[in-house]
Structures are given as C-alpha cells and as structure tokens.
Scaffold this active site. Structure first.
Site, PDB file in Angstrom:
ATOM      1  N   SER A   1     -10.898  -6.897  -4.300  1.00  0.00           N
ATOM      2  CA  SER A   1     -12.234  -6.914  -4.915  1.00  0.00           C
ATOM      3  C   SER A   1     -12.901  -5.551  -4.772  1.00  0.00           C
ATOM      4  CB  SER A   1     -13.086  -8.039  -4.302  1.00  0.00           C
ATOM      5  OG  SER A   1     -12.957  -8.080  -2.902  1.00  0.00           O
TER       6      SER A   1
ATOM      7  N   LEU B   1      10.389 -20.602  -5.164  1.00  0.00           N
ATOM      8  CA  LEU B   1       9.538 -19.645  -4.449  1.00  0.00           C
ATOM      9  C   LEU B   1       8.135 -19.730  -5.023  1.00  0.00           C
ATOM     10  CD1 LEU B   1       9.042 -17.080  -2.649  1.00  0.00           C
ATOM     11  CD2 LEU B   1       9.755 -15.710  -4.621  1.00  0.00           C
TER      12      LEU B   1
ATOM     13  N   HIS C   1       2.043   3.332  -9.086  1.00  0.00           N
ATOM     14  CA  HIS C   1       1.868   1.893  -9.322  1.00  0.00           C
ATOM     15  C   HIS C   1       3.041   1.351 -10.159  1.00  0.00           C
ATOM     16  CE1 HIS C   1      -1.950   2.177  -7.439  1.00  0.00           C
ATOM     17  NE2 HIS C   1      -2.565   2.803  -8.417  1.00  0.00           N
TER      18      HIS C   1
ATOM     19  N   ASN D   1       1.193   3.403  -2.973  1.00  0.00           N
ATOM     20  CA  ASN D   1       1.654   3.851  -4.299  1.00  0.00           C
ATOM     21  C   ASN D   1       1.086   5.214  -4.670  1.00  0.00           C
ATOM     22  OD1 ASN D   1       2.751   1.336  -4.507  1.00  0.00           O
ATOM     23  ND2 ASN D   1       1.293   0.544  -5.998  1.00  0.00           N
ATOM     24  N   GLY D   2      -0.212   5.400  -4.427  1.00  0.00           N
ATOM     25  CA  GLY D   2      -0.884   6.650  -4.813  1.00  0.00           C
ATOM     26  C   GLY D   2      -0.277   7.831  -4.078  1.00  0.00           C
ATOM     27  N   ARG D   3      -0.111   7.687  -2.767  1.00  0.00           N
ATOM     28  CA  ARG D   3       0.462   8.795  -1.980  1.00  0.00           C
ATOM     29  C   ARG D   3       1.907   9.083  -2.396  1.00  0.00           C
ATOM     30  NH1 ARG D   3      -0.951   6.182   3.479  1.00  0.00           N
ATOM     31  NH2 ARG D   3      -1.488   4.491   2.044  1.00  0.00           N
ATOM     32  N   TRP D   4       2.640   8.039  -2.704  1.00  0.00           N
ATOM     33  CA  TRP D   4       4.038   8.214  -3.136  1.00  0.00           C
ATOM     34  C   TRP D   4       4.072   9.105  -4.384  1.00  0.00           C
ATOM     35  CZ3 TRP D   4       7.201   7.344  -7.303  1.00  0.00           C
ATOM     36  CH2 TRP D   4       8.588   7.245  -7.061  1.00  0.00           C
TER      37      TRP D   4
ATOM     38  N   ASP E   1       0.831  -1.213   0.000  1.00  0.00           N
ATOM     39  CA  ASP E   1       0.000   0.000   0.000  1.00  0.00           C
ATOM     40  C   ASP E   1       0.867   1.266   0.000  1.00  0.00           C
ATOM     41  OD1 ASP E   1      -2.407   1.347  -0.022  1.00  0.00           O
ATOM     42  OD2 ASP E   1      -2.619   1.347   2.170  1.00  0.00           O
TER      43      ASP E   1
END
Ligand code: IPE
Ligand code: IPE
Ligand code: MG
Length: 255
Positions: free
Chosen positions: A68, A133, A39, A24-27, A22
């Site tokens: 979702s 992995l 993003h 990405n938008g604020r960054w 979480d």
C-alpha cells in the site's frame, strides 16, 4: 514449467511460505538499467518459486508484489508495474491453471484500474477449484489495512446481529483476515538484505520463522529457496513451550 518428483519430503516442507520479493530495483541499477527492468527479471524468480513449491509440497505461497506504500514511487515505476501485472495475468494464468494453482489476490483491490481488477477477478474465478498450490499475491496490501478491514467486517457482523461485541476474541476475529482459510505462515523469507516487515502480513506472521537473505529477488532460484528451507528446519519452533517439552513431544510424535 517442468515439475519433477519431490526433492524435499512434503512432511518436512513449510506448509505456508510467505515472501517479500525485494531487491529488483538494486538488481537493475547494478546493471545500469532502469528499475522496471529488475521488476521484469523478477518474474523469472517468481516462476522458479512457484515450481519449487509445487515440487516440494508447499501448499500455500504468499507473495508481496505491491504494498500500500508502493504508490509513493515515481509515476513511471508504478505505471511500469501495473503494465507488468496486466501482461503477467494475460500470459501466466492458463499455465498456472494447468498446474492446479489457485490464484488469490489479497489487498485493497479497489484502488486498481477497472481493467486490472477485472483480470484479477477472472484469474481468481478460473482457478478457484484448484488445490495443488494456493498462490496468494498481495497487491495494494498492508498488514495494518488487513487488521482494520477485519475489524470493519466484524463490526458489520455485530451491526447485523450475527456476532456479539463481547464475543470478539482472537478466534472469532480470525476468519475476517486475509488467508484465514490457509495454514498459518510457517516461514517468512525476505530477499534483498533488509530486515523488516514493511507492513506485510502482521496478524498472520505471529509465529512465523523469519529468514532474511541478501540475495536480490531476480537472483532467486531453487538453490536459494532450498537453503532458506534448510534454515527453517534448523530452527526449533517452541510456540511458548520449553525446548525440553518440544523435544519430548517430537520424540513421541505429538506436535
Ligand atoms: C521489490 O523490489 C519490488 C517492489 C516493491 C514492487 P524493489 O523495487 O523494492 O527493489 P529495491 O529494494 O529498490 O532494490
Ligand atoms: C516491500 O518492499 C514491498 C514489496 C516487496 C512489494 P519495499 O522495497 O517497498 O520496502 P521498504 O520500503 O524498503 O521497506
Ligand atoms: Mg525494496
């Protein structure tokens, strides 16, 4: 991608790390750029995280990429995310395959375009024999969806006569959940400062250690992940027992 020798002993690493990626938008907004720029930048953190898991013997990594509820975002942002997923699938799958990464998408894939769905299935098929992995990517995923889906699969098994209704228990329901074949989540990390689950894994987080950090997802690197893993090691996992019991069994080597 360069994978060096282990910096953390595999025995001490969490077996299963789940991450709510979480912030990405604020960054991006902090840099006066569109949210989609955040993003895109987030993909670097994703690569660093996969490398970190490979290097440190973390066998399962589950990433919350699209919930979702994220369909409620502006069309432009949802569209940019879908384009990003398509491009990432084109660009990254071969390299991940080369490193022995098994890619698994979890969630209700039926809501995506046929093109995207086909590429997700292709990536899963191509990497299905890999074991270095397990990289599980949660898309159009909701923890409540997972529970409802498991209940439906179990009900279908009852209808087929393969499962008795009165035999439904935690143990008989467990195989119908996403990630059933992987170890339980040991550590849930959420970046971006919020302290909530946001309908991520609900059943699977029952005894996970929760670590919330303020770092925004695009700023995450090996150092940030190391400190989250160290925080995990500081926790005493009691699973209902007393501290004295846990210490006695770790002294004798019995978990
Ligand atoms: C997480 O970052 C990525 C997705 C939900 C797809 P956000 O986009 O939620 O970033 P913030 O929380 O608005 O900063
Ligand atoms: C959770 O982040 C989903 C993903 C990281 C993919 P959100 O940013 O959508 O969560 P809320 O809405 O703030 O709880
Ligand atoms: Mg967010």
């Amino acid at each position: 991608m360069t994978i060096d020798s282990a910096s953390t002993s595999p025995a001490r690493a969490p077996r299963h790390l789940a991450i709510v990626m979480d912030g990405n938008g604020r960054w991006a907004v902090q840099r006066h750029r569109p949210r989609s720029f955040g993003h895109r930048e987030g993909q670097k953190a994703l690569r660093a995280t996969i490398e970190y898991c490979l290097r440190n013997g973390i066998g399962s990594l589950t990433l919350f990429a699209f919930s979702s509820e994220n369909w409620k975002r502006p069309d432009e942002e949802v569209g940019a995310l879908m384009q990003l997923f398509l491009k990432a699938l084109d660009r990254e799958v071969d390299e991940l395959h080369g490193h022995g990464v098994r890619i698994e998408f979890i969630g209700d894939l039926g809501a995506f375009s046929a093109e995207l769905r086909e590429r997700m299935h292709k990536a899963m098929r191509k990497t299905q024999a890999n074991r270095a992995l397990f990289a599980n990517v949660a898309v159009n995923y909701g923890g409540r969806w997972d529970i409802a889906h498991a209940a439906r699969l179990a009900a279908e098994a009852v209808t087929r006569g393969e499962l008795a209704a009165d035999a439904i228990s935690e143990a008989t329901l467990a195989p119908y959940f996403s990630l059933a074949e992987q170890p339980p989540v040991d550590l849930l990390l959420r970046t971006g400062g919020e302290q909530r689950i946001s309908n991520f894994l609900l059943w699977q987080l029952a005894y996970a250690e929760l670590v919330f950090i303020d770092t925004l997802w695009p700023d995450v690197d090996a150092t940030v992940l190391d400190s989250a893993v160290h925080e995990f090691h500081r926790r005493e996992r009691r699973f209902g027992k007393t501290s004295a019991q846990v210490q006695a069994s770790s002294a004798t080597g019995n978990a």
